[in-house]
Motif scaffolding. Sequence first.
Motif, PDB file in Angstrom:
ATOM      1  N   UNK A 184      11.354 -14.032 -14.061  1.00  0.00           N
ATOM      2  CA  UNK A 184      12.683 -13.119 -12.882  1.00  0.00           C
ATOM      3  C   UNK A 184      12.406 -13.679 -11.668  1.00  0.00           C
ATOM      4  N   UNK A 185      11.217 -14.334 -10.866  1.00  0.00           N
ATOM      5  CA  UNK A 185      11.704 -15.175 -10.202  1.00  0.00           C
ATOM      6  C   UNK A 185      12.421 -16.183 -10.115  1.00  0.00           C
ATOM      7  N   UNK A 186      12.034 -16.772 -11.664  1.00  0.00           N
ATOM      8  CA  UNK A 186      12.979 -18.653 -11.588  1.00  0.00           C
ATOM      9  C   UNK A 186      14.297 -17.823 -11.881  1.00  0.00           C
ATOM     10  N   UNK A 187      14.656 -16.453 -11.898  1.00  0.00           N
ATOM     11  CA  UNK A 187      16.172 -16.292 -12.684  1.00  0.00           C
ATOM     12  C   UNK A 187      16.422 -16.094 -11.165  1.00  0.00           C
ATOM     13  N   UNK A 229       0.782  -1.202  -0.263  1.00  0.00           N
ATOM     14  CA  UNK A 229       0.014  -0.505   0.061  1.00  0.00           C
ATOM     15  C   UNK A 229       0.743   0.784   0.061  1.00  0.00           C
ATOM     16  N   UNK A 230       1.619   0.884   0.737  1.00  0.00           N
ATOM     17  CA  UNK A 230       2.763   2.743   1.237  1.00  0.00           C
ATOM     18  C   UNK A 230       4.014   2.689  -0.701  1.00  0.00           C
ATOM     19  N   UNK A 231       3.704   1.169  -1.160  1.00  0.00           N
ATOM     20  CA  UNK A 231       5.008   1.679  -2.685  1.00  0.00           C
ATOM     21  C   UNK A 231       4.475   1.872  -3.369  1.00  0.00           C
ATOM     22  N   UNK A 232       5.412   1.259  -4.517  1.00  0.00           N
ATOM     23  CA  UNK A 232       4.312   1.718  -6.406  1.00  0.00           C
ATOM     24  C   UNK A 232       4.567  -0.038  -6.705  1.00  0.00           C
ATOM     25  N   UNK A 233       3.796  -0.611  -7.126  1.00  0.00           N
ATOM     26  CA  UNK A 233       4.049  -1.274  -8.165  1.00  0.00           C
ATOM     27  C   UNK A 233       4.396  -1.726  -9.181  1.00  0.00           C
ATOM     28  N   UNK A 234       5.026  -2.033  -9.709  1.00  0.00           N
ATOM     29  CA  UNK A 234       5.675  -2.676 -11.231  1.00  0.00           C
ATOM     30  C   UNK A 234       5.906  -4.002 -11.131  1.00  0.00           C
ATOM     31  N   UNK A 235       5.746  -3.775 -13.359  1.00  0.00           N
ATOM     32  CA  UNK A 235       5.989  -5.284 -13.709  1.00  0.00           C
ATOM     33  C   UNK A 235       7.102  -5.155 -14.934  1.00  0.00           C
ATOM     34  N   UNK A 248      18.887  -0.800 -10.109  1.00  0.00           N
ATOM     35  CA  UNK A 248      18.994   0.767 -10.587  1.00  0.00           C
ATOM     36  C   UNK A 248      18.203   1.440  -9.192  1.00  0.00           C
ATOM     37  N   UNK A 249      18.986   3.081  -8.661  1.00  0.00           N
ATOM     38  CA  UNK A 249      18.478   4.116  -8.443  1.00  0.00           C
ATOM     39  C   UNK A 249      18.261   5.282  -9.652  1.00  0.00           C
ATOM     40  N   UNK A 250      17.142   5.701  -9.510  1.00  0.00           N
ATOM     41  CA  UNK A 250      17.039   6.599 -10.741  1.00  0.00           C
ATOM     42  C   UNK A 250      17.633   8.045 -10.453  1.00  0.00           C
ATOM     43  N   UNK A 251      17.460   8.310 -11.687  1.00  0.00           N
ATOM     44  CA  UNK A 251      18.581  10.002 -10.883  1.00  0.00           C
ATOM     45  C   UNK A 251      17.325  10.630 -11.448  1.00  0.00           C
ATOM     46  N   UNK A 252      16.521  11.592 -11.932  1.00  0.00           N
ATOM     47  CA  UNK A 252      15.965  12.756 -12.536  1.00  0.00           C
ATOM     48  C   UNK A 252      15.605  11.767 -13.363  1.00  0.00           C
ATOM     49  N   UNK A 253      14.598  12.140 -14.528  1.00  0.00           N
ATOM     50  CA  UNK A 253      13.767  12.215 -15.725  1.00  0.00           C
ATOM     51  C   UNK A 253      15.471  11.483 -16.218  1.00  0.00           C
ATOM     52  N   UNK A 254      14.938  10.176 -17.213  1.00  0.00           N
ATOM     53  CA  UNK A 254      15.501   9.979 -18.263  1.00  0.00           C
ATOM     54  C   UNK A 254      17.455   9.318 -18.044  1.00  0.00           C
ATOM     55  N   UNK A 255      17.308   9.151 -16.104  1.00  0.00           N
ATOM     56  CA  UNK A 255      18.956   8.888 -16.023  1.00  0.00           C
ATOM     57  C   UNK A 255      18.917   7.976 -14.428  1.00  0.00           C
ATOM     58  N   UNK A 259      13.109  -0.912 -18.281  1.00  0.00           N
ATOM     59  CA  UNK A 259      13.326  -2.191 -18.061  1.00  0.00           C
ATOM     60  C   UNK A 259      14.313  -1.636 -16.445  1.00  0.00           C
ATOM     61  N   UNK A 260      14.801  -0.444 -16.644  1.00  0.00           N
ATOM     62  CA  UNK A 260      15.769   0.292 -15.867  1.00  0.00           C
ATOM     63  C   UNK A 260      14.628   0.842 -14.506  1.00  0.00           C
ATOM     64  N   UNK A 261      13.111   1.206 -14.840  1.00  0.00           N
ATOM     65  CA  UNK A 261      11.843   1.451 -13.868  1.00  0.00           C
ATOM     66  C   UNK A 261      12.186  -0.165 -12.800  1.00  0.00           C
ATOM     67  N   UNK A 262      11.508  -1.222 -13.510  1.00  0.00           N
ATOM     68  CA  UNK A 262      12.207  -2.985 -12.978  1.00  0.00           C
ATOM     69  C   UNK A 262      12.980  -2.914 -11.527  1.00  0.00           C
ATOM     70  N   UNK A 263      13.938  -2.339 -12.749  1.00  0.00           N
ATOM     71  CA  UNK A 263      15.259  -2.946 -11.189  1.00  0.00           C
ATOM     72  C   UNK A 263      15.921  -1.588 -10.732  1.00  0.00           C
ATOM     73  N   UNK A 264      15.377  -0.850 -10.273  1.00  0.00           N
ATOM     74  CA  UNK A 264      15.194   0.184  -9.618  1.00  0.00           C
ATOM     75  C   UNK A 264      14.258  -0.199  -8.569  1.00  0.00           C
TER      76      UNK A 264
END
Length: 271
Positions: free
Chosen positions: A184-187, A41-47, A104-111, A94-99
């Motif tokens: 991803x879960x299998x990996x 509930x307190x965090x974003x969910x992505x696939x 990864x950590x996202x640093x501003x828009x597109x970085x 891909x970066x969004x899911x990796x974050x």
Amino acid sequence: MQQAQKGLTHMESLFSHSAPSAPPDADTTEPLREVVLRLSASGQRTSPTDRASLRRQWQLVLAGALASGEHQLVISTSDLARQEDVDTETVTQTVRFGDEVGLFRRVGRGKFAVTEAGWAIAQRWQEDETYARLLLQGVFRPHWSIPVAESALRAGPLPMEELGRRLLVDLPGKPRRGLYLVDWLALALLVHRDQQGMVWPTPALSAAASSQVAALPAAAHAAEPEQSAGQELDALMGMTNQELDELDELAPGRFCAFLDNLTQLVKSLPA
């Protein structure tokens, strides 16, 4: 970029099984949604992105990690897209899911920049894929998909398509996003998939889900007695001897998956 591509051919065999069709199971939809809402509930969910296969996603992860490097340089998603000859949106997703996973950590828009864990995994992948997958398992343990997958597989194995559908629950996107999440879960050695496309939970999945639930109401466990040293020795990968005996007798398939996971763990240990 040859280092980043090392071992990717082997990944084709890891995720090349076709997923059989699965019958609908309306009885489990609401409970799974409740698990997701309670834990996320307190965090974003992505696939994962539906624009690239898991093999290609992992190639982008490795390329992004190596480009950012040990000093965690900030990288542009558009630069990585040009380097890997894909569209920018594929890299962005891909970066969004990796974050969200912790690579990864996202640093501003597109970085973005690689995390310390992501860099360690990328480095280890070039030397020992199994060890790298165990490191990935470590960063994956807090992910919202863990308790959902554990709940879905608690009653037994499921076809890959069905587990993917249950993982997505109410998330938008094409159904293959759920399939890629199973990949991803299998990996990360959190689920095991056989040649028929049936997915089994590994003991690591149950342990990760239990640790998430235990971490929520910490005060509720304050009065519980501490585990004795004897109890700690009576456990293997989160399962006691009694649980292992019951698993062997009641669910031979899950026991085989457990042995498979244990074998991979032993192979990864230093000589």
